[in-house]
Design a protein around this motif. Structure first.
Motif, short mmCIF file in Angstrom:
data_model
loop_
_atom_site.label_atom_id
_atom_site.label_comp_id
_atom_site.label_asym_id
_atom_site.label_seq_id
_atom_site.Cartn_x
_atom_site.Cartn_y
_atom_site.Cartn_z
N UNK A 92 0.82 -1.21 0.00
CA UNK A 92 0.00 0.00 0.00
C UNK A 92 0.86 1.26 0.00
N UNK A 93 2.07 1.16 0.52
CA UNK A 93 2.98 2.31 0.52
C UNK A 93 3.82 2.38 -0.76
N UNK A 94 3.56 1.46 -1.68
CA UNK A 94 4.29 1.45 -2.93
C UNK A 94 5.62 0.73 -2.89
N UNK A 95 5.85 -0.05 -1.83
CA UNK A 95 7.11 -0.79 -1.67
C UNK A 95 6.89 -2.23 -2.14
N UNK A 96 7.54 -2.59 -3.22
CA UNK A 96 7.43 -3.94 -3.78
C UNK A 96 8.58 -4.16 -4.75
N UNK A 97 9.19 -5.33 -4.83
CA UNK A 97 8.84 -6.61 -4.19
C UNK A 97 9.28 -6.67 -2.72
N UNK A 98 8.61 -7.54 -1.99
CA UNK A 98 8.92 -7.80 -0.58
C UNK A 98 9.26 -9.28 -0.44
N UNK A 99 10.41 -9.58 0.15
CA UNK A 99 10.87 -10.97 0.29
C UNK A 99 10.89 -11.38 1.76
N UNK A 100 10.71 -12.65 1.97
CA UNK A 100 10.91 -13.25 3.29
C UNK A 100 11.98 -14.31 3.19
N UNK A 101 12.85 -14.40 4.19
CA UNK A 101 13.91 -15.41 4.12
C UNK A 101 14.08 -16.09 5.48
N UNK A 102 14.49 -17.33 5.41
CA UNK A 102 14.69 -18.15 6.60
C UNK A 102 15.68 -19.24 6.27
N UNK A 103 16.21 -19.87 7.30
CA UNK A 103 17.19 -20.94 7.10
C UNK A 103 16.76 -22.20 7.83
N UNK A 104 17.36 -23.31 7.46
CA UNK A 104 17.12 -24.59 8.12
C UNK A 104 18.47 -25.26 8.35
N UNK A 105 18.67 -25.80 9.55
CA UNK A 105 19.88 -26.57 9.80
C UNK A 105 20.93 -25.91 10.65
N UNK A 106 20.54 -25.03 11.57
CA UNK A 106 21.55 -24.46 12.47
C UNK A 106 21.98 -25.47 13.54
N UNK A 107 21.05 -26.25 14.03
CA UNK A 107 21.33 -27.11 15.17
C UNK A 107 21.98 -28.45 14.90
N UNK A 108 21.86 -29.05 13.72
CA UNK A 108 22.39 -30.40 13.50
C UNK A 108 23.90 -30.49 13.64
N UNK A 109 24.38 -31.72 13.81
CA UNK A 109 25.81 -32.00 13.91
C UNK A 109 26.43 -32.23 12.54
N UNK A 110 25.61 -32.44 11.53
CA UNK A 110 26.13 -32.75 10.19
C UNK A 110 25.27 -32.08 9.14
N UNK A 111 25.87 -31.91 7.96
CA UNK A 111 25.15 -31.34 6.84
C UNK A 111 25.26 -29.84 6.79
N UNK A 112 24.80 -29.24 5.69
CA UNK A 112 24.91 -27.80 5.50
C UNK A 112 23.78 -27.04 6.16
N UNK A 113 23.94 -25.72 6.20
CA UNK A 113 22.83 -24.81 6.50
C UNK A 113 22.24 -24.37 5.17
N UNK A 128 32.20 -38.12 9.81
CA UNK A 128 32.38 -38.18 8.36
C UNK A 128 32.79 -36.80 7.86
N UNK A 129 32.99 -36.69 6.55
CA UNK A 129 33.37 -35.40 5.98
C UNK A 129 32.21 -34.41 6.01
N UNK A 130 31.01 -34.91 6.29
CA UNK A 130 29.84 -34.04 6.32
C UNK A 130 29.51 -33.54 7.73
N UNK A 131 30.29 -33.95 8.72
CA UNK A 131 30.05 -33.50 10.09
C UNK A 131 30.76 -32.17 10.35
#
Length: 290
Positions: free
Chosen positions: A67-88, A240-243
Protein backbone atom coordinates in the motif's frame (compact mmCIF):
# COMPACT_ATOMS: atom_id res chain seq x y z
CA UNK A 1 -50.22 -24.57 51.51
CA UNK A 2 -48.51 -25.61 48.28
CA UNK A 3 -44.88 -26.55 48.70
CA UNK A 4 -42.16 -26.42 46.04
CA UNK A 5 -41.32 -29.95 44.88
CA UNK A 6 -37.68 -29.09 44.45
CA UNK A 7 -37.52 -28.07 48.09
CA UNK A 8 -38.95 -31.45 49.16
CA UNK A 9 -36.55 -33.52 47.02
CA UNK A 10 -33.38 -31.47 46.47
CA UNK A 11 -31.30 -34.60 45.92
CA UNK A 12 -33.30 -35.65 42.86
CA UNK A 13 -32.83 -32.33 41.06
CA UNK A 14 -29.10 -31.96 41.82
CA UNK A 15 -27.81 -34.58 39.35
CA UNK A 16 -29.91 -33.00 36.58
CA UNK A 17 -28.29 -29.61 37.16
CA UNK A 18 -24.82 -31.13 37.20
CA UNK A 19 -25.51 -33.03 33.99
CA UNK A 20 -26.76 -29.86 32.33
CA UNK A 21 -23.54 -28.10 33.34
CA UNK A 22 -21.45 -30.87 31.78
CA UNK A 23 -23.21 -30.68 28.42
CA UNK A 24 -22.46 -26.98 27.80
CA UNK A 25 -18.70 -27.34 27.12
CA UNK A 26 -19.37 -30.15 24.64
CA UNK A 27 -21.72 -27.92 22.65
CA UNK A 28 -19.18 -25.11 22.69
CA UNK A 29 -16.50 -27.46 21.40
CA UNK A 30 -18.57 -28.19 18.29
CA UNK A 31 -18.60 -24.53 17.29
CA UNK A 32 -16.26 -24.14 14.27
CA UNK A 33 -13.20 -21.93 14.75
CA UNK A 34 -13.22 -18.61 12.92
CA UNK A 35 -10.97 -18.47 9.88
CA UNK A 36 -8.21 -15.90 9.52
CA UNK A 37 -7.55 -13.55 6.63
CA UNK A 38 -5.52 -16.26 4.88
CA UNK A 39 -8.55 -18.56 4.81
CA UNK A 40 -6.99 -21.02 7.23
CA UNK A 41 -8.47 -21.81 10.64
CA UNK A 42 -6.12 -21.29 13.60
CA UNK A 43 -4.59 -24.44 15.04
CA UNK A 44 -5.54 -25.50 18.54
CA UNK A 45 -2.94 -26.41 21.17
CA UNK A 46 -3.88 -28.01 24.50
CA UNK A 47 -2.13 -26.33 27.42
CA UNK A 48 -2.39 -26.35 31.20
CA UNK A 49 -5.04 -23.61 31.09
CA UNK A 50 -7.11 -25.18 28.34
CA UNK A 51 -7.15 -24.93 24.56
CA UNK A 52 -5.03 -22.18 23.02
CA UNK A 53 -5.60 -21.03 19.44
CA UNK A 54 -2.40 -20.56 17.41
CA UNK A 55 -2.97 -18.14 14.57
CA UNK A 56 -1.15 -18.94 11.31
CA UNK A 57 1.22 -16.41 9.73
CA UNK A 58 -0.41 -13.63 7.73
CA UNK A 59 0.35 -11.45 4.72
CA UNK A 60 -0.49 -8.30 6.71
CA UNK A 61 3.01 -6.81 6.86
CA UNK A 62 3.70 -7.41 3.20
CA UNK A 63 0.35 -5.88 2.21
CA UNK A 64 1.05 -2.79 4.32
CA UNK A 65 4.28 -2.24 2.36
CA UNK A 66 2.46 -2.75 -0.94
CA UNK A 67 0.00 0.00 0.00
CA UNK A 68 2.98 2.31 0.52
CA UNK A 69 4.29 1.45 -2.93
CA UNK A 70 7.11 -0.79 -1.67
CA UNK A 71 7.43 -3.94 -3.78
CA UNK A 72 8.84 -6.61 -4.19
CA UNK A 73 8.92 -7.80 -0.58
CA UNK A 74 10.87 -10.97 0.29
CA UNK A 75 10.91 -13.25 3.29
CA UNK A 76 13.91 -15.41 4.12
CA UNK A 77 14.69 -18.15 6.60
CA UNK A 78 17.19 -20.94 7.10
CA UNK A 79 17.12 -24.59 8.12
CA UNK A 80 19.88 -26.57 9.80
CA UNK A 81 21.55 -24.46 12.47
CA UNK A 82 21.33 -27.11 15.17
CA UNK A 83 22.39 -30.40 13.50
CA UNK A 84 25.81 -32.00 13.91
CA UNK A 85 26.13 -32.75 10.19
CA UNK A 86 25.15 -31.34 6.84
CA UNK A 87 24.91 -27.80 5.50
CA UNK A 88 22.83 -24.81 6.50
CA UNK A 89 20.25 -24.09 3.79
CA UNK A 90 18.78 -20.60 3.39
CA UNK A 91 15.81 -19.66 1.21
CA UNK A 92 14.28 -16.37 0.07
CA UNK A 93 10.74 -16.10 -1.29
CA UNK A 94 8.74 -13.31 -2.93
CA UNK A 95 5.09 -14.37 -2.83
CA UNK A 96 2.70 -13.30 -5.58
CA UNK A 97 -0.14 -11.46 -3.76
CA UNK A 98 -2.66 -12.86 -6.26
CA UNK A 99 -1.42 -16.46 -6.14
CA UNK A 100 -0.65 -17.28 -2.53
CA UNK A 101 -0.96 -21.04 -1.87
CA UNK A 102 -3.34 -21.99 0.92
CA UNK A 103 -1.98 -23.68 4.03
CA UNK A 104 1.41 -21.94 4.33
CA UNK A 105 2.61 -22.10 7.92
CA UNK A 106 5.75 -22.39 9.98
CA UNK A 107 7.53 -25.48 8.64
CA UNK A 108 7.82 -26.90 12.17
CA UNK A 109 4.02 -27.03 12.45
CA UNK A 110 3.60 -29.01 9.23
CA UNK A 111 4.09 -32.68 8.45
CA UNK A 112 6.64 -33.82 5.89
CA UNK A 113 3.85 -34.55 3.39
CA UNK A 114 2.32 -31.08 3.86
CA UNK A 115 5.72 -29.44 3.40
CA UNK A 116 6.37 -31.34 0.18
CA UNK A 117 3.04 -30.30 -1.34
CA UNK A 118 3.46 -26.66 -0.32
CA UNK A 119 7.05 -26.66 -1.61
CA UNK A 120 5.82 -27.48 -5.11
CA UNK A 121 3.03 -24.87 -4.93
CA UNK A 122 5.37 -22.14 -3.66
CA UNK A 123 7.99 -22.84 -6.33
CA UNK A 124 5.28 -22.78 -9.02
CA UNK A 125 3.72 -19.46 -7.95
CA UNK A 126 6.47 -17.38 -6.29
CA UNK A 127 10.01 -16.17 -6.89
CA UNK A 128 12.34 -18.50 -4.98
CA UNK A 129 16.09 -18.75 -4.40
CA UNK A 130 18.24 -21.04 -2.23
CA UNK A 131 21.78 -20.77 -0.88
CA UNK A 132 23.85 -23.36 0.99
CA UNK A 133 26.61 -22.96 3.57
CA UNK A 134 28.76 -26.09 3.68
CA UNK A 135 30.12 -27.73 6.85
CA UNK A 136 33.58 -26.40 5.87
CA UNK A 137 32.26 -22.82 5.93
CA UNK A 138 30.52 -23.48 9.24
CA UNK A 139 33.81 -24.74 10.70
CA UNK A 140 35.65 -21.70 9.37
CA UNK A 141 33.18 -18.91 10.18
CA UNK A 142 31.01 -20.42 12.99
CA UNK A 143 27.36 -21.36 12.61
CA UNK A 144 25.88 -17.86 13.04
CA UNK A 145 28.08 -16.17 10.46
CA UNK A 146 27.63 -19.03 8.01
CA UNK A 147 23.84 -18.80 8.38
CA UNK A 148 23.80 -15.03 7.82
CA UNK A 149 26.09 -15.46 4.81
CA UNK A 150 23.71 -18.03 3.28
CA UNK A 151 20.66 -15.84 3.96
CA UNK A 152 22.26 -12.86 2.24
CA UNK A 153 23.28 -15.02 -0.72
CA UNK A 154 19.70 -16.26 -1.05
CA UNK A 155 18.36 -12.68 -1.13
CA UNK A 156 20.94 -11.64 -3.74
CA UNK A 157 20.07 -14.68 -5.89
CA UNK A 158 16.37 -13.76 -6.22
CA UNK A 159 15.27 -13.21 -9.85
CA UNK A 160 14.03 -9.72 -8.94
CA UNK A 161 15.88 -7.56 -6.35
CA UNK A 162 13.56 -6.94 -3.39
CA UNK A 163 12.97 -3.49 -1.93
CA UNK A 164 12.28 -4.86 1.54
CA UNK A 165 13.33 -8.09 3.26
CA UNK A 166 11.86 -9.82 6.30
CA UNK A 167 14.26 -12.24 7.99
CA UNK A 168 13.52 -14.67 10.79
CA UNK A 169 15.47 -14.09 14.01
CA UNK A 170 17.28 -11.25 15.76
CA UNK A 171 19.95 -10.41 13.19
CA UNK A 172 19.41 -8.13 10.23
CA UNK A 173 21.13 -8.85 6.94
CA UNK A 174 23.60 -6.52 5.27
CA UNK A 175 21.47 -6.03 2.15
CA UNK A 176 21.16 -3.10 -0.23
CA UNK A 177 17.46 -2.77 0.58
CA UNK A 178 15.74 -2.34 3.94
CA UNK A 179 15.88 -5.44 6.12
CA UNK A 180 13.64 -6.14 9.10
CA UNK A 181 14.40 -8.91 11.59
CA UNK A 182 11.32 -10.57 13.09
CA UNK A 183 11.75 -12.85 16.10
CA UNK A 184 9.61 -15.94 15.51
CA UNK A 185 8.95 -14.60 12.02
CA UNK A 186 8.24 -18.02 10.50
CA UNK A 187 5.05 -18.10 12.58
CA UNK A 188 4.10 -14.45 11.96
CA UNK A 189 5.09 -13.31 8.46
CA UNK A 190 3.73 -15.36 5.56
CA UNK A 191 6.76 -14.75 3.28
CA UNK A 192 9.12 -15.99 6.00
CA UNK A 193 6.94 -19.06 6.58
CA UNK A 194 7.10 -19.84 2.85
CA UNK A 195 10.89 -19.50 2.96
CA UNK A 196 11.06 -21.82 5.97
CA UNK A 197 9.21 -24.50 4.01
CA UNK A 198 11.51 -24.16 0.99
CA UNK A 199 14.64 -24.27 3.17
CA UNK A 200 13.44 -27.25 5.21
CA UNK A 201 12.38 -29.39 2.23
CA UNK A 202 15.59 -28.57 0.32
CA UNK A 203 17.78 -29.51 3.27
CA UNK A 204 15.87 -32.72 3.99
CA UNK A 205 16.40 -33.80 0.39
CA UNK A 206 20.11 -33.00 0.62
CA UNK A 207 20.47 -35.04 3.79
CA UNK A 208 18.79 -38.02 2.11
CA UNK A 209 21.35 -37.74 -0.68
CA UNK A 210 24.20 -37.56 1.87
CA UNK A 211 22.83 -40.72 3.49
CA UNK A 212 23.62 -42.60 0.29
CA UNK A 213 27.13 -41.14 0.24
CA UNK A 214 27.80 -41.96 3.92
CA UNK A 215 25.65 -44.96 4.95
CA UNK A 216 25.43 -46.01 8.56
CA UNK A 217 24.74 -42.65 10.18
CA UNK A 218 21.01 -42.55 9.42
CA UNK A 219 21.01 -39.07 7.85
CA UNK A 220 17.82 -39.95 5.97
CA UNK A 221 16.00 -40.39 9.30
CA UNK A 222 17.28 -37.69 11.69
CA UNK A 223 18.67 -35.25 9.07
CA UNK A 224 21.86 -34.80 11.08
CA UNK A 225 20.34 -33.77 14.40
CA UNK A 226 21.79 -35.00 17.70
CA UNK A 227 19.32 -37.79 18.40
CA UNK A 228 20.49 -40.90 20.31
CA UNK A 229 20.76 -42.99 17.12
CA UNK A 230 23.03 -40.39 15.52
CA UNK A 231 25.21 -40.06 18.63
CA UNK A 232 25.61 -43.85 18.80
CA UNK A 233 26.65 -44.00 15.13
CA UNK A 234 29.03 -41.10 15.63
CA UNK A 235 30.67 -42.84 18.59
CA UNK A 236 30.87 -46.12 16.67
CA UNK A 237 32.00 -44.89 13.25
CA UNK A 238 33.64 -41.57 13.99
CA UNK A 239 32.84 -38.33 12.13
CA UNK A 240 32.38 -38.18 8.36
CA UNK A 241 33.37 -35.40 5.98
CA UNK A 242 29.84 -34.04 6.32
CA UNK A 243 30.05 -33.50 10.09
CA UNK A 244 30.75 -30.13 11.67
CA UNK A 245 34.15 -30.51 13.28
CA UNK A 246 33.83 -28.06 16.17
CA UNK A 247 30.43 -29.17 17.48
CA UNK A 248 31.11 -30.87 20.83
CA UNK A 249 29.88 -34.45 20.08
CA UNK A 250 31.74 -34.44 16.75
CA UNK A 251 34.94 -33.16 18.39
CA UNK A 252 34.69 -35.91 21.02
CA UNK A 253 34.24 -38.59 18.35
CA UNK A 254 37.17 -37.18 16.37
CA UNK A 255 39.39 -37.30 19.48
CA UNK A 256 38.42 -40.96 19.97
CA UNK A 257 38.83 -42.19 16.38
CA UNK A 258 41.44 -39.75 15.03
CA UNK A 259 43.47 -38.50 18.00
CA UNK A 260 46.36 -37.44 15.74
CA UNK A 261 44.12 -34.71 14.27
CA UNK A 262 43.50 -33.10 17.66
CA UNK A 263 45.97 -30.37 18.54
CA UNK A 264 47.13 -30.42 22.17
CA UNK A 265 45.95 -27.49 24.21
CA UNK A 266 48.73 -25.49 25.79
CA UNK A 267 48.42 -24.99 29.54
CA UNK A 268 48.94 -21.28 30.10
CA UNK A 269 49.21 -21.74 33.87
CA UNK A 270 52.00 -24.33 33.90
CA UNK A 271 55.39 -23.34 35.36
CA UNK A 272 58.19 -23.38 32.80
CA UNK A 273 61.85 -23.03 33.70
CA UNK A 274 63.29 -20.10 31.77
CA UNK A 275 66.97 -19.31 31.36
CA UNK A 276 67.79 -15.64 31.84
CA UNK A 277 70.75 -14.49 29.83
CA UNK A 278 72.47 -11.29 30.94
CA UNK A 279 74.66 -9.49 28.51
CA UNK A 280 78.27 -8.87 29.51
CA UNK A 281 77.90 -5.11 29.18
CA UNK A 282 75.06 -5.11 31.68
CA UNK A 283 77.20 -7.03 34.17
CA UNK A 284 80.07 -4.55 33.78
CA UNK A 285 77.78 -1.58 34.33
CA UNK A 286 76.33 -3.19 37.42
CA UNK A 287 79.83 -3.87 38.85
CA UNK A 288 80.95 -0.28 38.13
CA UNK A 289 78.00 1.13 40.02
CA UNK A 290 79.02 -0.81 43.10
Amino acid sequence: MIRDKSARNPAKDAPKKEAAGKVAPAKAAKTPAAKTSTGKAPKLAVGKRGIIAIAPPSFRRERALIKRGIWPVAGCDEAGRGPLAGPVVAAAVILDPDRIPRGIDDSKRLTAEEREKLFDKICASAQVSVAVASPARIDRDNILRASLWALKRAVVALPEPPRHVFVDGRDRLDTECDCEAVIGGDGIVLSIAAASIVAKVTRDRLMCALAQDCPGYGFEQHKGYAVPEHLDALDRLGPSIHHRSFFAPVAAARAKHMPWTVEPVQDLFSVVDAEVQVEASVEIDAAASL
